[in-house]
Design an enzyme around this catalytic site. Structure first.
Site, mmCIF file in Angstrom:
data_model
loop_
_atom_site.group_PDB
_atom_site.id
_atom_site.type_symbol
_atom_site.label_atom_id
_atom_site.label_comp_id
_atom_site.label_asym_id
_atom_site.label_seq_id
_atom_site.Cartn_x
_atom_site.Cartn_y
_atom_site.Cartn_z
ATOM 1 N N HIS A 1 -3.355 -4.980 1.484
ATOM 2 C CA HIS A 1 -2.650 -5.223 2.746
ATOM 3 C C HIS A 1 -2.521 -6.726 3.011
ATOM 4 O O HIS A 1 -3.409 -7.308 3.639
ATOM 5 C CB HIS A 1 -3.418 -4.579 3.906
ATOM 6 C CG HIS A 1 -3.302 -3.095 3.935
ATOM 7 N ND1 HIS A 1 -2.440 -2.431 4.772
ATOM 8 C CD2 HIS A 1 -3.924 -2.143 3.206
ATOM 9 C CE1 HIS A 1 -2.537 -1.127 4.573
ATOM 10 N NE2 HIS A 1 -3.438 -0.924 3.626
ATOM 11 N N GLU B 1 -0.827 -8.182 5.095
ATOM 12 C CA GLU B 1 -0.673 -8.441 6.542
ATOM 13 C C GLU B 1 -2.034 -8.516 7.225
ATOM 14 O O GLU B 1 -2.133 -8.968 8.362
ATOM 15 C CB GLU B 1 0.224 -7.364 7.179
ATOM 16 C CG GLU B 1 -0.403 -5.999 7.415
ATOM 17 C CD GLU B 1 -0.549 -5.140 6.163
ATOM 18 O OE1 GLU B 1 -0.382 -5.655 5.040
ATOM 19 O OE2 GLU B 1 -0.867 -3.943 6.310
ATOM 20 N N CYS C 1 0.840 -1.203 0.000
ATOM 21 C CA CYS C 1 0.000 0.000 0.000
ATOM 22 C C CYS C 1 0.880 1.260 0.000
ATOM 23 O O CYS C 1 1.510 1.543 -1.016
ATOM 24 C CB CYS C 1 -0.980 -0.050 1.167
ATOM 25 S SG CYS C 1 -2.411 0.995 0.859
HETATM 26 N N1 GLN Z 1 -3.550 6.580 0.937
HETATM 27 C C1 GLN Z 1 -2.274 6.264 1.549
HETATM 28 C C2 GLN Z 1 -1.137 7.029 0.873
HETATM 29 O O1 GLN Z 1 -1.356 7.656 -0.101
HETATM 30 C C3 GLN Z 1 -2.001 4.778 1.480
HETATM 31 C C4 GLN Z 1 -3.030 4.030 2.299
HETATM 32 C C5 GLN Z 1 -2.523 2.814 2.986
HETATM 33 O O2 GLN Z 1 -1.316 2.547 3.053
HETATM 34 N N2 GLN Z 1 -3.422 2.085 3.569
HETATM 35 O O3 GLN Z 1 -0.045 6.998 1.329
#
Ligand code: GLN
Length: 200
Positions: A181, A183, A84
Site C-alpha cells: 500500500h 498510500e 493491492c
Molecule cells: N485480500 C484482498 C483481495 O484479495 C486484497 C487486500 C488489500 O487490498 N489490502 O482482494
C-alpha cells in the site's frame, strides 16, 4: 492534471492524501477525481485502483459499467496504478492461495499472475522496508495487508521491486501494479513515479 481514484471501497482517502503530497513535491497543479461512474472516467489523465477487496471492487465496477470502459481506456494507453486489490484487478491470471481459481470480474489487462492472500494467516498484514532507488526514491517502510503476490510476469511486464520470492512492484508500459500500500507509507515515491508516467 486530473487523477482519478476508483472510490467504491477501500483506501480512496489515503490515496487522495498521498496524491496531494506528490503533486506538491513535483509542483504539479493537480486535481483528484473520485470515480464511481463511467462518465467520471472521461475527465481523467490517469487512474488509481486502490486496495480493498478485489471481489467487491470488481462486482460494483461491472454493475455500474466502469469495468468495460476502463479496460478500453487502459488498452488505449490511459496510465493506471493498481495497488493491492488493484493489482489483482489488473492481472490476466488470478488465483487464490487457499481456494485456487475462482471467477471474479477483473480487468485482466496486465501480463502477470497474481496470487491472492499469498502471505497466509500468520503474516496476513506486515511491514517491510523496501528500497525505492529504482524509481528515484529512498528506503521506506511499507505495509502489506492481506496482500497478494505477483508470482509471474511475461511479455512486456517488467519487475521493478521484489520482496522475498515474489514481485511487489511491476510495470507494463502504462500500467503499474504494487502488492503493498504505497498510500500508507512515509514515501511519496510511488505516487510521484505514477505521476511521471502520466506526464509522458
Ligand atoms: N485480500 C484482498 C483481495 O484479495 C486484497 C487486500 C488489500 O487490498 N489490502 O482482494
Amino acid at each position: 492534471m486530473k487523477v482519478g481514484v476508483i472510490a467504491y471501497q477501500g483506501s480512496f482517502e489515503e490515496h487522495a492524501l498521498q496524491l496531494k503530497r506528490a503533486f506538491d513535491a513535483l509542483s504539479i497543479q493537480g486535481e483528484i477525481v473520485a470515480v464511481k461512474r463511467p462518465s467520471e472516467l472521461s475527465q481523467v489523465d490517469g487512474i488509481i485502483i486502490p486496495g480493498g477487496e478485489s471481489t467487491t471492487i470488481g462486482i460494483v465496477a461491472q454493475k455500474l459499467g466502469v469495468l468495460d470502459v476502463l479496460k478500453e481506456k487502459i488498452s488505449q494507453g490511459l496510465p493506471v496504478m493498481g495497488t493491492c486489490a488493484g493489482s489483482i484487478m489488473l492481472a490476466k491470471e488470478v488465483t487464490d492461495a487457499k481456494v485456487g481459481k475462482k471467477s471474479q470480474p477483473l480487468l485482466g489487462v496486465m501480463d502477470a499472475t497474481v496470487v491472492r492472500n499469498y502471505y497466509g494467516r500468520q503474516r496476513e498484514s506486515f511491514e517491510a522496508v523496501l528500497d525505492f532507488s529504482v524509481i528515484g526514491g529512498g528506503k521506506a517502510k511499507v505495509v502489506f495487508i492481506r496482500a497478494p503476490a505477483i508470482t509471474k510476469v511475461w511479455g512486456r511486464t517488467k519487475e521493478l521491486l521484489s520482496f522475498g520470492e515474489s514481485k511487489v512492484m511491476v510495470q507494463e508500459d502504462n500500467m503499474l501494479a504494487t502488492t503493498f500500500h504505497p498510500e500508507l507509507s512515509g514515501t511519496t515515491a510511488v505516487h510521484e513515479y505514477f505521476l511521471s508516467m502520466i506526464k509522458k
